[in-house]
Structure formats: structure tokens, C-alpha cells
Design an enzyme around this catalytic site. Structure first.
Site, PDB file in Angstrom:
ATOM      1  N   ASN A   6     -35.032   1.252  20.339  1.00 15.70           N
ATOM      2  CA  ASN A   6     -36.303   0.874  19.341  1.00 15.70           C
ATOM      3  C   ASN A   6     -36.035  -0.499  18.665  1.00 15.70           C
ATOM      4  OD1 ASN A   6     -37.703   0.627  16.721  1.00 15.70           O
ATOM      5  ND2 ASN A   6     -37.877   2.756  16.604  1.00 15.70           N
ATOM      6  N   HIS A   9     -37.092  -3.521  14.396  1.00 14.79           N
ATOM      7  CA  HIS A   9     -36.121  -4.287  13.401  1.00 14.79           C
ATOM      8  C   HIS A   9     -35.880  -5.653  13.875  1.00 14.79           C
ATOM      9  CE1 HIS A   9     -36.380  -1.096  10.531  1.00 14.79           C
ATOM     10  NE2 HIS A   9     -35.726  -0.253  11.376  1.00 14.79           N
ATOM     11  N   HIS A  42     -42.604   1.468  16.737  1.00 12.13           N
ATOM     12  CA  HIS A  42     -43.374   2.317  15.784  1.00 12.13           C
ATOM     13  C   HIS A  42     -44.530   1.214  15.078  1.00 12.13           C
ATOM     14  CE1 HIS A  42     -43.199   4.924  11.984  1.00 12.13           C
ATOM     15  NE2 HIS A  42     -44.334   4.951  12.352  1.00 12.13           N
ATOM     16  N   ARG A  44     -46.529   0.909  12.486  1.00 10.93           N
ATOM     17  CA  ARG A  44     -46.721   1.659  11.115  1.00 10.93           C
ATOM     18  C   ARG A  44     -48.155   1.420  10.650  1.00 10.93           C
ATOM     19  NH1 ARG A  44     -41.919   3.969   8.550  1.00 10.93           N
ATOM     20  NH2 ARG A  44     -43.458   4.351   6.855  1.00 10.93           N
ATOM     21  N   ARG A  48     -45.498  -3.058   8.688  1.00  8.58           N
ATOM     22  CA  ARG A  48     -44.445  -3.767   8.050  1.00  8.58           C
ATOM     23  C   ARG A  48     -43.603  -4.235   9.080  1.00  8.58           C
ATOM     24  NH1 ARG A  48     -41.078   1.245   5.613  1.00  8.58           N
ATOM     25  NH2 ARG A  48     -42.984   1.531   4.601  1.00  8.58           N
ATOM     26  N   GLU A  69     -44.396   5.208  18.689  1.00  9.97           N
ATOM     27  CA  GLU A  69     -44.337   6.137  17.731  1.00  9.97           C
ATOM     28  C   GLU A  69     -45.646   5.594  16.798  1.00  9.97           C
ATOM     29  OE1 GLU A  69     -39.373   6.085  17.308  1.00  9.97           O
ATOM     30  OE2 GLU A  69     -40.422   5.179  15.782  1.00  9.97           O
ATOM     31  N   THR A 100     -38.806   6.683   8.442  1.00 10.83           N
ATOM     32  CA  THR A 100     -39.340   8.087   8.375  1.00 10.83           C
ATOM     33  C   THR A 100     -38.609   8.974   7.984  1.00 10.83           C
ATOM     34  OG1 THR A 100     -40.285   7.025  10.645  1.00 10.83           O
ATOM     35  CG2 THR A 100     -40.705   9.544  10.072  1.00 10.83           C
ATOM     36  N   GLU A 150     -39.048  15.478  19.463  1.00 12.34           N
ATOM     37  CA  GLU A 150     -37.999  14.689  19.118  1.00 12.34           C
ATOM     38  C   GLU A 150     -37.470  15.140  18.033  1.00 12.34           C
ATOM     39  OE1 GLU A 150     -38.147  10.444  19.678  1.00 12.34           O
ATOM     40  OE2 GLU A 150     -36.637  10.108  17.716  1.00 12.34           O
ATOM     41  N   HIS A 190     -32.971   9.160  15.019  1.00 17.96           N
ATOM     42  CA  HIS A 190     -32.912   8.724  13.530  1.00 17.96           C
ATOM     43  C   HIS A 190     -31.369   8.473  13.114  1.00 17.96           C
ATOM     44  CE1 HIS A 190     -35.584   7.635  10.352  1.00 17.96           C
ATOM     45  NE2 HIS A 190     -34.401   7.576   9.747  1.00 17.96           N
TER      46      HIS A 190
HETATM   47  N1  PXP Z   1     -37.176   8.123  16.332  1.00 24.60           N
HETATM   48  C1  PXP Z   1     -38.035   8.131  15.476  1.00 24.60           C
HETATM   49  C2  PXP Z   1     -39.284   9.115  15.840  1.00 24.60           C
HETATM   50  C3  PXP Z   1     -38.253   7.214  14.398  1.00 24.60           C
HETATM   51  O1  PXP Z   1     -39.364   7.186  13.579  1.00 24.60           O
HETATM   52  C4  PXP Z   1     -37.156   6.329  14.262  1.00 24.60           C
HETATM   53  C5  PXP Z   1     -37.244   5.283  13.378  1.00 24.60           C
HETATM   54  O2  PXP Z   1     -38.360   4.312  13.391  1.00 24.60           O
HETATM   55  C6  PXP Z   1     -36.124   6.243  15.318  1.00 24.60           C
HETATM   56  C7  PXP Z   1     -35.988   7.213  16.266  1.00 24.60           C
HETATM   57  C8  PXP Z   1     -35.108   5.391  15.263  1.00 24.60           C
HETATM   58  O3  PXP Z   1     -34.279   5.376  13.985  1.00 24.60           O
HETATM   59  P1  PXP Z   1     -33.313   4.421  13.582  1.00 24.60           P
HETATM   60  O4  PXP Z   1     -33.984   3.055  13.657  1.00 24.60           O
HETATM   61  O5  PXP Z   1     -32.541   5.013  12.558  1.00 24.60           O
HETATM   62  O6  PXP Z   1     -32.245   4.370  14.784  1.00 24.60           O
END
Ligand code: PXP
Length: 243
Positions: A6, A9, A42, A44, A48, A69, A100, A150, A190
Site C-alpha cells: 500500500n 503514505h 486508497h 479517500r 488526503r 480501496e 480506517t 479482507e 491493517h
Molecule cells: N487494508 C485496508 C483495507 C486498509 O484500509 C488499509 C489502510 O489503508 C490497509 C490494508 C493497510 O494498513 P496499514 O497502512 O496499517 O498497513
């Protein structure tokens, strides 16, 4: 077990100074080079971190697959139909949250989730529902016609002590097995990091992990490629497969 990287960030860092760097696209391509099985982002509602142009650019350039996402809104449905990612993961979204919090409540909006799922699937997009490890939500995910769930691992990752962490782990394992028996593909994510990922990887019913924040944080010290290699190494070892 697959690793979805992901890259949200990377965009958070870029947006902090409104510079063109660091580039989420560059991160996606590098992630693939170092073993990401898919790229997750994601979009959003408040934009952001990831912006619309990031999604199109990444979708056009990557050679693995895009897992988008998004919230359950008409705007996001239109976006997904334009972008055509391989997967859409529907997540709950609240404006003020840091990230989330909690899974999607399918039970109380079953018709709506079913309608979105059907529209996405009709466009050839696989639908994943981001839910808590709860047997009623899993059954509901199956009932609305999704093929993937998920499981939200946040409660496990944030558990304040060992007893609660063990309880959460058991809940995730039972949920993964229940979903798998229903024929659902089970992913998880997550709050996962190099210190807490191993017990989750050992749950064989889980097919894919989506990890963002900890990987990008670790890449400050190791570089993105090495951070991904480190995570994949831990995942391979946990499943006792040769790297
Ligand atoms: N899976 C989903 C559905 C999420 O919304 C997120 C956060 O955007 C993640 C995984 C990844 O989470 P993390 O950034 O804490 O690894």
C-alpha cells in the site's frame, strides 16, 4: 502468500510539502521490482494522500495488479469504473479518522453493498469487502455476492496486552476458516509490521496481506526495496517455504 504494498503514505509525505516528490508511481514500480505481488492504494473521499491522477498513473504503469480501496459512495463507484482496477476493496470511511477504523458493516446495508458489488463485478472488477473478523459479517459478505474479503487486523495489531492479542488472533483464524469454507478468498491487513505479522502469516486460510504504513516507515531507514524484501522474507519463513 501474496503481499500487496500500500503506497498511500508515499503520497502523505509528498502532500505534506505539496512537492512533486516522493512519487507514488515511482514507489509502485519499485515495489513491483522488489517483490510486491500487487499495488494497493486508497483513494479517500478527502484525497488526503492519494489523488485521482495517482490512481490513473499507477494503473497505467504497473505490471502486477491494482487493488483500489474506496468507500461505498456513488463518486467512488464512478471512479472505479473509469480506472478499471483488477480489484476494488470496499472500506468504511469517516472524515475525521486517522485511518480506517473498523470494518465495513455489511449487515445493515446489505442491499447497497450488493448493488455496488454487482456493478463492479459486471465491469470485470473483483470485489473485496474489508470487514471485522465477525461471523455474521462474513456470512453477509458471502450473501451479497462478493468473492473476496479482507479481514481487519487492526484490533490484533493494537491489542494492549498478550491475552487480548491472542484472543484477536484466534478470532481472525476462526473467521478466515469460516470464510474459506464459504468459498471466499480471504485477505487481511491493517497495522501489520515486521514484529506482528508472523502469526497472521501462519493462518493458512489467508491468501494475501495488504501492508502500508509500517513498510513505508521502515523504508525511511532501509529503503523501500529492502523494506519490502524484509517483509517478504518474514512471510516466506513463516510459511516455511524457501525464499
Ligand atoms: N487494508 C485496508 C483495507 C486498509 O484500509 C488499509 C489502510 O489503508 C490497509 C490494508 C493497510 O494498513 P496499514 O497502512 O496499517 O498497513
Amino acid at each position: 502468500m501474496l503481499l500487496g504494498v500500500n503506497i498511500d503514505h508515499v503520497a502523505t509525505l509528498r502532500n505534506a510539502r505539496q512537492t512533486p516528490y516522493p512519487s507514488p508511481l515511482q514507489a509502485a514500480l519499485m515495489a513491483e521490482t522488489y517483490g510486491a505481488d500487487l499495488i494497493t492504494m486508497h483513494l479517500r473521499e478527502d484525497r488526503r494522500h492519494i489523488h485521482d491522477h495517482d490512481v490513473f498513473a499507477v494503473k497505467a504503469a504497473i505490471s502486477t495488479r491494482l487493488n483500489l480501496e474506496m468507500a461505498l459512495t456513488p463518486e467512488m463507484l464512478d471512479n472505479a469504473l473509469q480506472v478499471q482496477p483488477a480489484d476494488v476493496c470496499i472500506v468504511p470511511e469517516k472524515r475525521q479518522e486517522l485511518t480506517t477504523e473498523g470494518g465495513l458493516d455489511i449487515l445493515h446495508q446489505q442491499d447497497k453493498v450488493a448493488a455496488y458489488t454487482e456493478k463492479l463485478q459486471a465491469a470485470g472488477i473483483r470485489v473485496s469487502l474489508f470487514i471485522d473478523a465477525d461471523n455474521q459479517q462474513i456470512q453477509a459478505a458471502h450473501d451479497v455476492g462478493a468473492s473476496v474479503i479482507e479481514l481487519h487486523t487492526g484490533a490484533y495489531a493494537d491489542a494492549p496486552n498478550k491475552t487480548m492479542r491472542t484472543q484477536e488472533l484466534l478470532r481472525i483464524e476462526e473467521a478466515a476458516n469460516q470464510a474459506s469454507e464459504l468459498g471466499l478468498i480471504v485477505n487481511a491487513g491493517h497495522g501489520l509490521n515486521i514484529h506482528n505479522v508472523t502469526p497472521i502469516v501462519k493462518i493458512l486460510a489467508i491468501n494475501e496481506l495488504n501492508i502500508g504504513h509500517a513498510l513505508i516507515a521502515q523504508s525511511v531507514f532501509l529503503g523501500l526495496g529492502e523494506a519490502i524484501r524484509q517483509m517478504k522474507d518474514i512471510m516466506f519463513r513463516a510459511r516455511s517455504l524457501p525464499y
